[in-house]
Scaffold this active site. Structure first.
Site, PDB file in Angstrom:
ATOM      1  CE  LYS A   1       0.731  -4.170  10.157  1.00 16.08           C
ATOM      2  NZ  LYS A   1      -0.698  -4.538   9.997  1.00 16.08           N
TER       3      LYS A   1
ATOM      4  CG  ASP B   1       9.214  -1.776  -2.653  1.00 16.85           C
ATOM      5  OD1 ASP B   1      10.055  -1.928  -3.560  1.00 16.85           O
ATOM      6  OD2 ASP B   1       9.425  -2.085  -1.460  1.00 16.85           O
TER       7      ASP B   1
ATOM      8  CE1 TYR C   1      -5.732  -4.972   6.568  1.00 17.58           C
ATOM      9  CE2 TYR C   1      -4.535  -6.544   7.926  1.00 17.58           C
ATOM     10  CZ  TYR C   1      -4.817  -5.248   7.578  1.00 17.58           C
ATOM     11  OH  TYR C   1      -4.200  -4.227   8.225  1.00 17.58           O
TER      12      TYR C   1
HETATM   13  P1  13P Z   1       8.697  -2.574   2.501  1.00 18.62           P
HETATM   14  O1  13P Z   1       7.254  -2.911   2.803  1.00 18.62           O
HETATM   15  O2  13P Z   1       8.989  -1.133   2.610  1.00 18.62           O
HETATM   16  O3  13P Z   1       9.140  -3.183   1.204  1.00 18.62           O
HETATM   17  O4  13P Z   1       9.568  -3.195   3.644  1.00 18.62           O
HETATM   18  C1  13P Z   1       9.538  -4.530   3.902  1.00 18.62           C
HETATM   19  C2  13P Z   1      10.105  -4.833   5.229  1.00 18.62           C
HETATM   20  O5  13P Z   1       9.499  -5.557   5.944  1.00 18.62           O
HETATM   21  C3  13P Z   1      11.392  -4.266   5.605  1.00 18.62           C
HETATM   22  O6  13P Z   1      11.803  -4.700   6.862  1.00 18.62           O
HETATM   23 MG    MG Z   2      10.564  -3.137  -0.158  1.00 16.04          MG
HETATM   24 MG    MG Z   3       8.387   0.470   1.537  1.00 13.64          MG
END
Ligand code: 13P
Ligand code: MG
Ligand code: MG
Ligand code: 13P
Length: 382
Positions: free
Chosen positions: A231, A11, A228
């Site tokens: 996500k 990203d 860690y």
């Molecule tokens: P991404 O990890 O896809 O950048 O999204 C971040 C997020 O927390 C959107 O609510």
């Molecule tokens: Mg993002």
């Molecule tokens: Mg994302």
């Protein structure tokens, strides 16, 4: 011939929030990959996105962990980040954790899924890519594809599949992995992978000939200074047909929109909704978590396709269920189990709140317990 498929994703900034990539960033990344193809570093490529994540799908003959291929991907993300900055896109350069490339993109932010194999006469593959979730989100569908005969008829019918599969499972906290065999060790497999935030099915191999069937991006977890970081929107590559799941068996595994972690601020559970490429944009509450699937054939190291696998009314009911579950989960607002438990939250602010409120907690004289008791308070897991 031996061919390598490398899917490297990051990203590097997105339009109007954590919503969708911008075509200009994709275009500049495409230019970098085109040049690498001309230079003979990669054989072929396809660039796509799911939500705010850009995926570079590349084929080549250089094997996994190749520094040249990784450098190409790194340069593509760097160039795309420049454009993201010029356009003022949100969170420009979000996943690039370093300024300079040092030979291997692993540990530098982007997610990497790579697999090298002898190309079959026909080599069909599917690439599944998700936004607003984590690699463990693929545990359940991969289990269904390779271990559940109610999903995959081939486990019963196809002699090549009937011997079962080995699951390589990574413990992201300890940085260790274990290989368990299906069907004999099914219950052990489930005992681990039912905790997808910690145990991730990283690879699957066919028993008998040890042919690799899948690979998942886990590198970011693997980690970055031993910490860690949670996500990371994941990618799964699956080889299909003739001793592997049929395309339809791989897709069937996503017909149930199971709850996954990573929605809104990386801190909520929501249903994984399979969508077409056209609908691969995070919207409601930055989600719900989205999945796309692209089907290809690899021929002489080149990519043939893709087919947009979930662009199909056969998945309308799955999406409808996902929307009903979305509504149900959202009604919980900031309450668990919609919100993740504090130790799992990506943008953790709850411990800071506890810090601030520390002096305001007074001993509740009429309640037994306290530090000596076995009760664990909510933040003790941090
Ligand atoms: P991404 O990890 O896809 O950048 O999204 C971040 C997020 O927390 C959107 O609510
Ligand atoms: Mg993002
Ligand atoms: Mg994302
Ligand atoms: P900001 O605090 O940068 O708006 O990010 C919140 C968010 O969307 C995290 O994913």
């Amino acid at each position: 011939m031996k061919v390598t498929i490398s899917v490297i994703k990051a990203d590097i900034g997105s339009l109007a929030g954590h919503h969708v990539t911008h075509p200009d960033t994709m275009a500049v990344a495409s230019k970098v990959l085109s040049q690498a193809k001309k230079d003979g570093i990669i054989g072929d490529f396809y660039i796509t996105n799911v939500g705010d994540d850009m995926e570079l799908i590349m084929t080549h003959t250089r094997g996994v962990y190749d520094s040249k291929v990784h450098e190409v991907a790194w340069n593509a993300f760097k160039e795309a980040t420049k454009v993201a900055q010029e356009l003022g896109l949100y969170a420009a350069g979000q996943d690039l954790l370093s300024d300079s490339f040092s030979g291997n993109i692993r540990g530098m932010g982007p997610g990497v899924a790579e697999m090298e194999f002898e190309e079959r006469k026909s080599e069909p593959i599917a690439i599944f890519m998700a936004d607003k979730t984590e690699p463990g989100a693929f545990n359940l569908p991969v289990y269904k594809m390779f271990a559940d005969p109610f999903n995959t008829a081939g486990l019963v019918i196809d002699p090549l599949m009937h011997v079962g599969f080995n699951f390589e499972i990574l413990d992201v906290y300890e940085g260790e992995s274990v290989t368990l065999s299906s069907p004999e060790e099914l219950y052990d497999i489930l005992a681990l992978i039912g905790t997808p935030s910690r145990y991730i099915v990283r690879k699957v191999f066919r028993r008998g000939d040890d042919e690799q069937a899948t690979v998942v991006t886990v590198d970011r977890l693997n980690l970055i200074a031993g910490k860690y970081v949670g996500k990371d929107d994941p990618v799964l590559i699956v080889r299909l047909q003739h001793g592997f799941p049929a395309l339809g068996e791989a897709l069937e595994a996503f017909s149930f929109p199971h709850l996954v972690a990573g929605w809104m601020r990386g801190s909520h559970y929501g249903p994984l909704m399979p969508v077409s490429q056209r609908d691969a944009r995070a919207t409601r509450f930055d989600g719900p978590p989205r999945l796309i699937g692209l089907g290809f054939n690899i021929k002489d190291g080149k990519l043939v396709g893709p087919s947009d696998l979930f662009d199909d009314p056969a998945f309308d009911e799955t999406r409808r269920t996902a929307n009903i579950v979305t509504e149900y989960m959202r009604r919980h607002g900031p309450f668990m189990p919609h919100r993740l438990e504090p130790s799992e939250m990506e943008y953790t602010t709850l411990p800071k709140i506890m810090e601030r409120l520390k002096g305001r907690f007074k001993k509740a004289e009429d309640v037994k317990g306290g530090k000596e008791s076995k009760h664990v308070n909510e933040t003790s897991s941090d």
